[in-house]
Design an enzyme around this catalytic site. Structure first.
Site, PDB file in Angstrom:
ATOM      1  CE  LYS A  99       5.272  -6.488   8.743  1.00  0.00           C
ATOM      2  NZ  LYS A  99       4.784  -7.418   9.801  1.00  0.00           N
ATOM      3  CD  GLU A 121      12.281  -4.683   4.947  1.00  0.00           C
ATOM      4  OE1 GLU A 121      12.407  -4.063   3.882  1.00  0.00           O
ATOM      5  OE2 GLU A 121      11.370  -4.451   5.764  1.00  0.00           O
ATOM      6  CB  SER A 388      -0.915  -6.516  14.147  1.00  0.00           C
ATOM      7  OG  SER A 388      -0.277  -7.542  14.886  1.00  0.00           O
TER       8      SER A 388
HETATM    9  C1  LIG Z   1       5.323  -7.587  11.038  1.00  0.00           C
HETATM   10  C2  LIG Z   1       4.277  -7.756  12.037  1.00  0.00           C
HETATM   11  C3  LIG Z   1       4.283  -7.056  13.266  1.00  0.00           C
HETATM   12  C4  LIG Z   1       5.411  -6.161  13.689  1.00  0.00           C
HETATM   13  O1  LIG Z   1       5.627  -5.039  12.911  1.00  0.00           O
HETATM   14  P1  LIG Z   1       5.207  -3.554  13.354  1.00  0.00           P
HETATM   15  O2  LIG Z   1       5.835  -2.711  12.321  1.00  0.00           O
HETATM   16  O3  LIG Z   1       5.757  -3.318  14.723  1.00  0.00           O
HETATM   17  O4  LIG Z   1       3.731  -3.496  13.342  1.00  0.00           O
HETATM   18  C5  LIG Z   1       3.210  -7.205  14.123  1.00  0.00           C
HETATM   19  N1  LIG Z   1       2.187  -8.038  13.827  1.00  0.00           N
HETATM   20  C6  LIG Z   1       2.152  -8.749  12.672  1.00  0.00           C
HETATM   21  C7  LIG Z   1       0.998  -9.650  12.426  1.00  0.00           C
HETATM   22  C8  LIG Z   1       3.188  -8.636  11.747  1.00  0.00           C
HETATM   23  O5  LIG Z   1       3.135  -9.342  10.610  1.00  0.00           O
END
Ligand SMILES: *Cc1c(COP(=O)(O)O)cnc(C)c1O
Length: 406
Positions: A99, A121, A388
Site C-alpha cells: 500500500k 479511508e 502483498s
Molecule cells: C489492503 C491489502 C490487500 C487488498 O487490497 P488490494 O487493493 O486488492 O491489493 C491485500 N494484501 C494486503 C497485505 C493488504 O494490506
C-alpha cells in the site's frame, strides 16, 4: 486450459471517461465531478513529467525500501512437490505491505497540486497507516476515516496512525466498517475539495483512481519480470495474487498482460463458503452493479442492496472489485479463484513454519492457490505469488481463532 492470448494494447485502457469496456466510469455527485477531472488532468501531466517520476523513484527506494526481493520459497516448493514457487516480497516494504507504493505517490501528487490536507479511508488500517506515514514524511495534514467497529478490532493500527500525526475519525453509520468509511471520506471531499486530496487505497472508485492506483503499483510487476528473467532466464508460467479492490494484483499482472504464455489468477475471499453474507468472492457470487462511484461486479441482492460480506482478512472484505479485473476476466485473460478462511488459516501456519515468513492473511489467499497449482504443475514450471503484506498485524487474531478451535 491456457489463458487466451490477448491482442489488446494494455495501455489503451481505460478510455478518457474511465471505462474498461463495460466497467468503471464516473458515478459521483456533480460536486465531485470537477475534483475528479482536475485530478485526472494533474495526474496526466505528472505521469509524463520525468521530474515527478524521478522524485517518486527516489522515495520508493529511500523511504519505502524498493526494490523488493523475488524470493525462491524452497520450503513451500518442496512441500508442494511440483512447480517452483517464488514470492514477490512486498511484505518487506515500509509499513508492511504494497500500500505504501500508492500512498507515497498520491501524497507527492497532492503536493504538486498544492493540496496540503489529505483524507483517506481505511478498513483494517493498512492503507491508513501507509497514508499517515507518507503525510508525516511530507508534512501534510492527514485525516483517516475508519469504521468504529474496525477501530475496535484494529486498535494498534489506530495508535500507529495517531503516533504519526494523523487524525483518525470513527464512523458510526451502518456496519461501521470500510464501506461506511469510504462514504464519509467522500462526504468530506465534497465539502473541502479546494484544499484536500483524497488518497483512495485501492484500484477502485471513479476515474482516474483505478488507473492511477494501478500505475502506482506497476513497479511490482516491472521488478518481478526483470528478477525472474535474471533468476530463471525466462518468464513465469503463472502469476497469483489476492484481490480485494485489486491493486496488488493488477500491479503484478499489468506488465505481463501481453505475454500470452503467462497465466494470471486473482484470488478472492471465500470466507465460510459461497453463500450469501459468508464471503467476499464477487466473481463467484456477484453481479454487475454500481457501488461508490464505479460500475463493476459486486455482491448485491435482487433489489440492488449491497449484501453483507465476510472474510477472515479485513483487507479482502469488500463487496465490489476493481473494474479492470472485471474487464480482463470477461476477456478470459485473468482467471479468478477463491480461498476459504479454513484454507487460509492452515497455509498461514504452514508458510510461517516452512519459510520463516509470517504472511498477511490477505496474501495467504494467494499462497493457498499457489500451493494448489504448484502441486498440479511439473517441476520445470515457475509460479510467482505476490506476498502483498506481512502478517504481524494478524497474529493476535489468528491466535484467538486457533485457541477457540482447540
Ligand atoms: C489492503 C491489502 C490487500 C487488498 O487490497 P488490494 O487493493 O486488492 O491489493 C491485500 N494484501 C494486503 C497485505 C493488504 O494490506
Amino acid at each position: 486450459m491456457p489463458s487466451k492470448p490477448d491482442t489488446l494494447d494494455r495501455f489503451s485502457l481505460p478510455d478518457a471517461a474511465g471505462h474498461f469496456g463495460g466497467y468503471g466510469g464516473v458515478f459521483v455527485p456533480e460536486t465531485l465531478m470537477t475534483a475528479l477531472s482536475e485530478l485526472a488532468a494533474a495526474y496526466e501531466v505528472a505521469r509524463k513529467d520525468p521530474k515527478f517520476q524521478a522524485e517518486l523513484r527516489h522515495y520508493l527506494k529511500e523511504f519505502a525500501g524498493r526494490p523488493t526481493e523475488l524470493y525462491f520459497a524452497e520450503g513451500l516448493t518442496k512441500h508442494a512437490g511440483g512447480a517452483k514457487i517464488y514470492l514477490k516480497r512486498e511484505d518487506l516494504l515500509h509499513t508492511g505491505a504494497h500500500k505504501i507504493n500508492n500512498a507515497l505517490a498520491q501524497a507527492l501528487l497532492a503536493k504538486r497540486m498544492g493540496k496540503k490536507r489529505i483524507i483517506a479511508e481505511t478498513g483494517a488500517g493498512q492503507h491508513g497507516v501507509a497514508t499517515a506515514a507518507a503525510c508525516a514524511k511530507f508534512g501534510l495534514e492527514c485525516v483517516v476515516y475508519m469504521g468504529a467497529h474496525d477501530m475496535a478490532r484494529q486498535a494498534l493500527n489506530v495508535f500507529r496512525m495517531r503516533l504519526m500525526g494523523a487524525e483518525v475519525r470513527g464512523v458510526e453509520a451502518g456496519q461501521k466498517t470500510l464501506k461506511e468509511a469510504i462514504n464519509e471520506a467522500m462526504r468530506d471531499w465534497v465539502t473541502n475539495v479546494r484544499t484536500t486530496h483524497y488518497i483512495l487505497g485501492t484500484a477502485y472508485g471513479s476515474h482516474p483512481y483505478p488507473m492511477m492506483v494501478r500505475d502506482f503499483h506497476r513497479v511490482i510487476g516491472q521488478e518481478a519480470k526483470e528478477q525472474i528473467l535474471a533468476r530463471e532466464g525466462r518468464l513465469p508460467d503463472e502469476l497469483i495474487a489476492c484481490v480485494g479492490g485489486g491493486s496488488n494484483a493488477i500491479g503484478l499482472f499489468f506488465e505481463f498482460l501481453e505475454e500470452p504464455n503467462v497465466r494470471m489468477i486473482g484470488v478472492e475471499a471465500g470466507g465460510r463458503g459461497i453463500t450469501q453474507g459468508a464471503h467476499a468472492a464477487r466473481f463467484a457470487g456477484g453481479r454487475l452493479g454500481v457501488l461508490q462511484g464505479c460500475k463493476t461486479f459486486l455482491l448485491q441482492n435482487a433489489d440492488g442492496q449491497i449484501e453483507l460480506t465476510h472474510s477472515v482478512s479485513a483487507g479482502l472484505d469488500y463487496a465490489a472489485v476493481g473494474p479492470e479485473h472485471a474487464f480482463y476476466r470477461e476477456r478470459g485473460r485473468i482467471e479468478f479463484a477463491y480461498a476459504t478462511d479454513d484454507e487460509v488459516l492452515e497455509v498461514f501456519q504452514l508458510c510461517s513454519r516452512l519459510e520463516g515468513i509470517i504472511p498477511a492473511l490477505e496474501s495467504t489467499h494467494a499462497l493457498v492457490e499457489g500451493l494448489k497449482r504448484a502441486k498440479q504443475l511439473g517441476k520445470d514450471k515457475v509460479i510467482i505469488v505476490n506476498l502483498s503484506g506481512r502478517g504481524d498485524k494478524d497474529v493476535e487474531q489468528v491466535a484467538k481463532i486457533l485457541a477457540a478451535k482447540s
